[in-house]
Design an enzyme around this catalytic site. Structure first.
Site, PDB file in Angstrom:
ATOM      1  N   TYR A 144       0.947  -1.124   0.086  1.00  0.00           N
ATOM      2  CA  TYR A 144      -0.062   0.031   0.026  1.00  0.00           C
ATOM      3  C   TYR A 144       0.985   1.273   0.252  1.00  0.00           C
ATOM      4  CZ  TYR A 144      -3.437   3.470   1.656  1.00  0.00           C
ATOM      5  OH  TYR A 144      -4.044   4.538   1.725  1.00  0.00           O
ATOM      6  N   ASP A 238       9.390   3.215  -0.191  1.00  0.00           N
ATOM      7  CA  ASP A 238       8.002   3.704   0.949  1.00  0.00           C
ATOM      8  C   ASP A 238       8.511   3.129   2.203  1.00  0.00           C
ATOM      9  OD1 ASP A 238       5.837   4.399   2.219  1.00  0.00           O
ATOM     10  OD2 ASP A 238       4.602   3.547   0.628  1.00  0.00           O
ATOM     11  N   LYS A 266       4.097   8.566   9.281  1.00  0.00           N
ATOM     12  CA  LYS A 266       4.094   8.085  10.256  1.00  0.00           C
ATOM     13  C   LYS A 266       4.969   8.373  11.430  1.00  0.00           C
ATOM     14  CE  LYS A 266       0.982   4.553   8.314  1.00  0.00           C
ATOM     15  NZ  LYS A 266       0.844   3.994   7.366  1.00  0.00           N
TER      16      LYS A 266
HETATM   17  C1  PLP Z   1       0.473   4.433   6.016  1.00  0.00           C
HETATM   18  C2  PLP Z   1       1.093   4.396   4.659  1.00  0.00           C
HETATM   19  C3  PLP Z   1       1.017   5.316   3.708  1.00  0.00           C
HETATM   20  C4  PLP Z   1       0.130   6.437   3.680  1.00  0.00           C
HETATM   21  O1  PLP Z   1       0.221   7.296   4.386  1.00  0.00           O
HETATM   22  P1  PLP Z   1      -0.915   8.291   5.069  1.00  0.00           P
HETATM   23  O2  PLP Z   1      -0.399   9.325   5.991  1.00  0.00           O
HETATM   24  O3  PLP Z   1      -2.055   7.368   5.679  1.00  0.00           O
HETATM   25  O4  PLP Z   1      -1.333   8.865   3.701  1.00  0.00           O
HETATM   26  C5  PLP Z   1       2.013   5.067   2.520  1.00  0.00           C
HETATM   27  N1  PLP Z   1       2.720   3.837   2.390  1.00  0.00           N
HETATM   28  C6  PLP Z   1       2.791   3.105   3.495  1.00  0.00           C
HETATM   29  C7  PLP Z   1       3.785   1.941   3.382  1.00  0.00           C
HETATM   30  C8  PLP Z   1       2.030   3.174   4.595  1.00  0.00           C
HETATM   31  O5  PLP Z   1       2.074   2.218   5.575  1.00  0.00           O
END
Ligand code: PLP
Length: 431
Positions: A144, A238, A266
């Site tokens: 994701y 990511d 995060k």
């Molecule tokens: C949570 C997450 C996102 C999205 O971040 P948001 O702050 O919810 O927009 C993107 N990539 C990864 C790997 C994530 O865990």
């Protein structure tokens, strides 16, 4: 334990909020029942509006790595609040947080702050295209990367929990440059390169966290990076979930791999809306005002959020809790496996530092397909029994549980008791 006030708020919330939640992962669709409403949290404990107390293993889906309301973070924020909330101009603290981030990630010379992980990734993708002059991006099934159009295919937890293949409202054109590969399978990446000569790069969660926890096997990341270099394509890490969590320098430090572009979110904001993307100078100089790739944000680098990020990362570096995470994670894994054996329940536990989760399957889980072999009905029963015994988990089989450095021995005892009760309940389900 009763949930009367949560129930009331849920009903009330349905009127003007969509499903009474502001993010679908907070809905309890896949575990049954309705979402809990939270009143406050402190340290490792989260408390709902009915005054039920839980050991928090959600931690806002990762950001609260020090636990809730750490003294030093609270102090930094209170101080920042006195000076104003947003200026639309640069502040010293942006430079300070940028230095902390670039020092932690040697692959980054410069960084740009944004307001969420989604924004970080969509900007990182734009940057990869701007730098290479190529359009196609490879992503892995089950990873994701936020809710931007181009990457909202085969996108893991949120969609998997709701059994959605992708999203309505995403035009075909938006995903026509997105190619899907299989996690831990380099050949599936190579095949795309045989068919296409306009691939800008590969985006990956260096440890999968959005299909449950999925760990890169053997030298997957290193081999991927070497292969991409040979193709003049970029590795986009990511690290929104793994950054500062797997290690202070993220999964890149742990696996000794340098990404070309890194996306963060995060933990970097310590609970405030902060995202970031960064790279070496040559790449970041593409970004406006230095270069021709446009990306902007009214609230980006927000002073309160910067104070939250700086104080969280400074304290995190001081605590250096990564060995503690390893030990506590191992303890919880052992608790889960022992209970599964005791009650004869098929269980696979995937764990990586402070991220872990059980899959109700006897299959080894190394990719999204294997993750989906988990019995989600069993997870639903397990989830509610954990709640009733005071452990707050993400309401989905496909989300990681997170650890904070605030977790205590008493918390672990509570988790052990809850896991045993929950596993007993799961064992009562007829196969
Ligand atoms: C949570 C997450 C996102 C999205 O971040 P948001 O702050 O919810 O927009 C993107 N990539 C990864 C790997 C994530 O865990």
């Amino acid at each position: 334990m009763n949930f009367k006030k949560s129930q009331k708020l849920y009903t009330k919330g349905l009127k003007n909020l969509v499903g009474a939640v502001n993010s679908p992962v907070r809905a309890f669709a896949s575990v049954g029942g309705n979402p809990l409403f939270i009143k406050r949290a402190k340290g490792s404990t989260i408390i709902d509006v009915d005054n039920n107390r839980y050991v928090d293993l959600v931690l806002s889906y990762g950001p609260m790595i020090l636990g809730h309301r750490h003294k030093k973070v609270q102090r930094a924020i209170n101080k920042a609040l006195k000076n104003g909330y947003s200026f639309g101009a640069s502040t010293q603290n942006e430079i300070k947080l940028a230095k902390i981030v670039c020092d932690a990630f040697p692959s980054m010379d410069k960084v740009r702050f944004v307001n969420s992980g989604t924004e970080a990734v969509l900007s990182g993708i734009r940057l990869a295209r701007a730098f290479t002059g190529k359009d196609k991006i490879i992503k892995f099934s089950g990873c994701y990367h936020g809710h931007q159009d181009a990457l909202l295919v085969a996108a893991g937890s949120g969609l998997a929990t709701l059994s959605l293949p992708g999203s309505k409202g995403v035009p075909e054109g938006a995903v026509k440059n997105t190619l899907i590969a299989t996690y831990n399978d380099l050949d599936s990446v190579k095949r795309h390169f045989e068919e296409h000569d306009d691939i800008a790069g590969v985006i990956i969660e260096p440890v999968g966290g959005n299909m449950g926890v999925v760990i890169p096997q053997n030298n997957f990341l290193k081999e991927l990076k070497v292969f991409l270099e040979s193709k003049d394509a970029l590795l986009i890490a990511d690290e929104v979930m793994t950054g500062f969590r797997s290690k202070f320098g993220g999964a890149q430090e742990l696996f000794d791999v340098e990404a070309d572009i890194t996306c963060l979110g995060k933990v970097i904001g310590g609970g405030f809306p902060v995202g970031a993307y960064g790279a070496r100078n040559e790449i970041m100089e593409m970004v406006a005002p230095l270069g021709g790739m446009y990306q902007a944000g009214t609230l980006s680098g927000n002073p309160i959020a910067m104070a939250g990020g700086i104080s969280t990362l400074t304290e995190l570096k001081r605590q250096d809790p990564y060995q503690q995470f390893e030990e506590v994670g191992k303890q919880i894994e052992t608790i889960l496996l022992a209970a599964a054996e005791k009650y004869n329940v098929d269980l696979t536990v995937n764990r990586f530092g402070s991220m872990l989760n059980p899959f109700f399957t006897n299959v080894k889980v190394t990719n999204f397909e294997e993750a989906q072999s988990s019995d989600t009905e069993k997870f639903g029963v397990f989830f509610w029994e954990m709640i009733k015994n005071g452990v707050f988990l993400p309401p989905s089989q496909f989300e990681a549980w997170f650890l904070s450095s605030a977790i205590t021995e008493e918390d672990l005892a509570k988790i052990e008791k809850a896991v045993n009760k929950a596993m007993e309940k799961v064992a009562e389900i007829k196969n």
